[in-house]
Design an enzyme around this catalytic site. Structure first.
Site, PDB file in Angstrom:
ATOM      1  N   HIS A  46      37.990  34.079 -15.107  1.00  0.00           N
ATOM      2  CA  HIS A  46      38.753  33.421 -15.860  1.00  0.00           C
ATOM      3  C   HIS A  46      40.451  34.180 -15.406  1.00  0.00           C
ATOM      4  CE1 HIS A  46      41.141  33.266 -19.237  1.00  0.00           C
ATOM      5  NE2 HIS A  46      41.000  34.344 -20.064  1.00  0.00           N
ATOM      6  N   ASN A  87      47.489  33.958 -18.619  1.00  0.00           N
ATOM      7  CA  ASN A  87      46.171  33.248 -19.036  1.00  0.00           C
ATOM      8  C   ASN A  87      46.324  31.671 -19.984  1.00  0.00           C
ATOM      9  OD1 ASN A  87      43.870  32.765 -20.772  1.00  0.00           O
ATOM     10  ND2 ASN A  87      43.611  35.721 -21.343  1.00  0.00           N
ATOM     11  N   CYS A  91      39.081  31.216 -24.528  1.00  0.00           N
ATOM     12  CA  CYS A  91      38.567  31.631 -23.137  1.00  0.00           C
ATOM     13  C   CYS A  91      37.333  31.197 -22.120  1.00  0.00           C
ATOM     14  CB  CYS A  91      39.017  32.674 -22.300  1.00  0.00           C
ATOM     15  SG  CYS A  91      40.845  33.408 -23.675  1.00  0.00           S
TER      16      CYS A  91
END
Length: 323
Positions: free
Chosen positions: A250, A280, A114
């Site tokens: 993020h 996500n 990520c």
């Protein structure tokens, strides 16, 4: 005079299939309300069966090039952040290079889960500042739907597929924090935390595997580490949180986003949030949010942006840039 890596264009791509939270109610002991309350996610996009990470990345790259008014011939390098590349090798970046018709320069993948796009952006900046490239296409692209355990309600409802891209180009600056472009970066990792977020398979073990996560532990590390890395990058740029126009974090979990903003003493009105629409998307989430933020009219030329991310490894980092 000082060399700066300035954003010349931005774009994104999302697969056509939209999956609302209600779809998981058919197969899991979960509800739309449960997912929204714990993550802020309302829907996400899943790639079609014949759609790969390099497909998504190519479309995002084309959108970014169009936004910059450039073609593949103007690009010297591609840095693509992904943990879900099409093949073991070659890199997804070289596949995008071929599909764009780019026959010069070089292309490679970066894998920091990520945090991948922050790592890719930092590497692209180094290529430009060192004179190895004049324009770099920086992409984040993922098909995390391919590594989900669809029986694990704590993880499979959180992730989606997508891609985002930026074109960075070399421009002269004054060397001050008033310059456009990347002003500072901060990268970190600590392999002792591997078991908090990982995929239990891979090439060396001859298995595919699924994503595994200790959500509570990841949350605890996320707010602390994201705040610290953002503050460190700002300090390196000679700036503070009071100078920030936008945090573009993020997009993992709304509670992590809110917690980080609070620790940085910034209101949520100064945060670009897309997690409700996309879930996500790992390395794709930051460039996707930057592109959406520009489309919404939130992000404007001259705005000071902090973008930060944390992912498996653990790996985390931040970039401070002036749009």
């Amino acid at each position: 005079m000082a060399g700066r890596s300035v954003v010349a264009g931005v774009g994104h791509y999302l697969p056509e299939r939209v999956v609302p939270n209600s779809e998981f109610e058919k197969t899991l002991d979960t509800t739309d309300e449960w997912i929204k309350t714990r993550s802020g996610i309302e829907r996400r996009h899943f790639a079609a069966e014949d759609e790969t990470t390099s497909d998504l990345a190519t479309k995002a790259a084309e959108a970014a090039l169009a936004d910059a008014g450039l073609t593949a011939d103007d690009i010297d390098a591609i840095v693509l952040a992904t943990s879900t590349a099409d093949l073991t090798f070659p890199s997804a970046a070289t596949m995008v290079q071929a599909r764009l018709g780019m026959t010069k320069g070089f292309a490679f993948d970066v894998q920091a889960v990520c945090a991948g796009f922050v790592f890719a952006l930092s590497n692209a900046n180094a290529l430009i500042v060192s004179g190895q490239a004049n324009r770099v296409l920086v992409i984040g692209a993922e098909t995390f739907s391919r590594i989900m355990d669809w029986t694990d309600r704590s993880t499979c409802v959180l992730f989606g597929d997508g891609a985002g891209a930026l074109v960075l180009e070399a421009q002269d600056g004054t060397g001050t924090a008033d310059d456009r472009g990347i002003l500072a970066t901060d990268l970190n990792s600590d392999g002792r935390f591997k078991d908090l977020l990982y995929v239990d398979g891979g090439v060396s073990t001859q298995s595919t595997g699924h994503l595994r996560m200790q959500g509570n532990q990841v949350f605890r590390h996320a707010v602390e580490k994201l705040t610290k890395t953002a503050e460190t990058a700002l300090e390196r740029a000679g700036l503070s949180s009071s100078d920030v126009d936008w945090i573009v974090p993020h997009q993992a979990n709304i509670r992590i986003i809110q917690g980080t903003a609070k620790k940085m003493n910034l209101p949520m009105k100064n945060v670009v949030v897309t997690v409700q629409d996309h879930g996500n998307t790992s390395a794709a989430s930051i460039p996707l949010a930057l592109s959406v933020g520009k489309q919404r009219g939130q992000i404007k030329t001259g705005d000071l942006i902090v973008t930060e991310a944390i992912g498996g490894g653990l790996a985390w980092g931040a970039v401070v840039l002036r749009w």
